[in-house]
Write an enzyme that holds these catalytic residues in place. Structure first.
Site, PDB file in Angstrom:
ATOM      1  CG  HIS A  69      -3.309  -5.209   3.240  1.00  0.00           C
ATOM      2  ND1 HIS A  69      -2.909  -4.394   2.222  1.00  0.00           N
ATOM      3  CD2 HIS A  69      -3.711  -6.361   2.664  1.00  0.00           C
ATOM      4  CE1 HIS A  69      -3.052  -5.028   1.067  1.00  0.00           C
ATOM      5  NE2 HIS A  69      -3.547  -6.226   1.318  1.00  0.00           N
ATOM      6  CG  ASP A  92      -1.692  -1.320   1.303  1.00  0.00           C
ATOM      7  OD1 ASP A  92      -2.490  -1.579   0.401  1.00  0.00           O
ATOM      8  OD2 ASP A  92      -1.465  -2.105   2.251  1.00  0.00           O
TER       9      ASP A  92
END
Ligand SMILES: NC(=O)c1ccc[n+]([C@@H]2O[C@H](COP(=O)([O-])OP(=O)(O)OC[C@H]3O[C@@H](n4cnc5c(N)ncnc54)[C@H](O)[C@@H]3O)[C@@H](O)[C@H]2O)c1
Length: 333
Positions: free
Chosen positions: A187, A159
């Protein structure tokens, strides 16, 4: 050359492992002077595929690989292991949210936590990639009480890499000049990709890009990038996930550079500088020295950021509760 270290990759016959094994064996993670005993764990139906992976590793003629051990047995895999990449899990398919995966995958991480507790070195470093990565890491640590909680981390580096790439493209910069963009929380689609402390070539991102983009399109693009890759490829991110796993463990092993911090999901300690509840796996900006991470204090959290942190915290607390119910265990971690 140092003594070989034993490294395990689970889900070794899968698509992330196919890219990751190359990077580990090529010295991109532990350095070009570190020999490696590479152990590949997968489930019995995948042993034929794994045999092909073992053949290809042999055919690459990597100079750092001293041995390759394919196995279905956690006892064989985790015996005296130094570093573990827990990749193996059921991947998210198109239309599935990560929550749907929780009950199937949490059980795998319970078994693997118990096996690590029994067989691994007590200073083993464990990276969880398999989703839901944060909660799987928490469960794994819970079932491995003889190993310090600090040794279990979850991957949010993909990410972070995605966030850096979006900003580099937006301002037309070389990605190496983008620093200190962080991922907070889970996440998942509730993660908070945060530019408020980021810089490009030393200039604050907030001076280069308008606030409305940073609070809206940027956040949702990073949050939903995994789903966008699935929609396009019909399979979840693999090459980029492998690169992020290699980045995460390389920084853990070798350390971060001064002033250049990274995002990692870690078990929240009591009294952490951002007032996140204790006992969930939450992504923070960390720095790493001597193979020990520490949360970097002092980053500004404005009201917008705090509201985002609260949303992802709530999701992680719910996931923890569901996971513990699945494991049929005491809800107290
Ligand atoms: N954290 C992240 O940023 C991130 C990014 C991308 C993917 N992922 C996750 O990584 C995981 C793996 O993705 P993939 O694309 O490689 O999937 P894949 O289906 O290609 O491979 C998964 C492999 O895991 C194996 N496996 C299943 N159960 C196992 C067990 N108990 N022990 C050992 N191996 C087992 C499967 O047999 C398969 O070979 C998925 O959970 C995916 O959602 C995480």
């Amino acid at each position: 050359m140092s003594e070989p270290i034993k490294v395990v990759v689970t889900g070794a016959a899968g698509q992330i492992a196919y890219s990751l094994l190359y990077m580990i064996a090529n010295g991109d993670v532990f350095g070009k002077n570190q020999k490696i005993i590479l152990t590949l764990l997968d489930i019995p139906p995948m042993m034929g595929v794994l045999e092909g992976v073992v053949m290809e590793l042999s055919d690459c003629a990597f100079t750092l690989l001293t041995e390759v051990i394919p196995t279905t047995d956690v006892a064989v895999a985790f015996k005296d292991v130094s570093v573990v990449f827990l990749v193996g899990a059921m991947p998210r398919r198109e239309g599935m949210e990560r929550k749907d995966l929780l009950s199937a995958n949490v059980k795998i991480f319970k078994v693997q936590g118990e096996a690590l507790n029994t067989y691994a070195k007590k200073d083993v470093k464990v990276l969880v990639v398999g989703n839901p990565a944060n909660t799987n890491a928490l469960i794994c640590s819970h079932y491995a009480p003889s190993i310090p909680k600090e040794n279990f981390t979850a991957m949010t580096r993909l990410d972070q890499n995605r966030a850096c790439a979006q900003i580099a493209q937006k301002v037309g910069s070389d990605i190496t000049k983008v620093k200190n963009l962080f991922i907070w929380g889970n996440h998942s689609a509730t993660q908070f990709p945060d530019c408020s402390n980021g810089t490009v070539d030393g200039k604050p991102v907030t001076d280069l890009v308008d606030a409305s983009y940073l609070e809206n399109e940027f956040v949702t693009t990073v949050q939903k990038r995994g789903a966008a890759v699935i929609a396009a490829r019909k399979m979840s991110s693999a090459m980029s996930a492998a690169k992020a796993a290699a980045d995460h463990v390389r920084d853990w092993w070798i350390g971060t550079q001064s002033g250049n911090y990274v995002s990692m999901g870690v078990v929240t300690p009591k009294d952490n500088p951002y007032n996140v509840p204790e006992g969930i796996v939450f992504s923070f900006p960390v720095e790493i020295k001597n193979k020990q991470w520490s949360i970097v204090p002092g980053f500004k959290i404005n009201d917008f950021a705090r509201s985002k942190l609260d949303i992802t915290t709530k999701e992680l607390l719910e996931e923890k509760e569901e996971a513990m119910a699945v494991c049929n265990a005491d809800a107290k971690i």
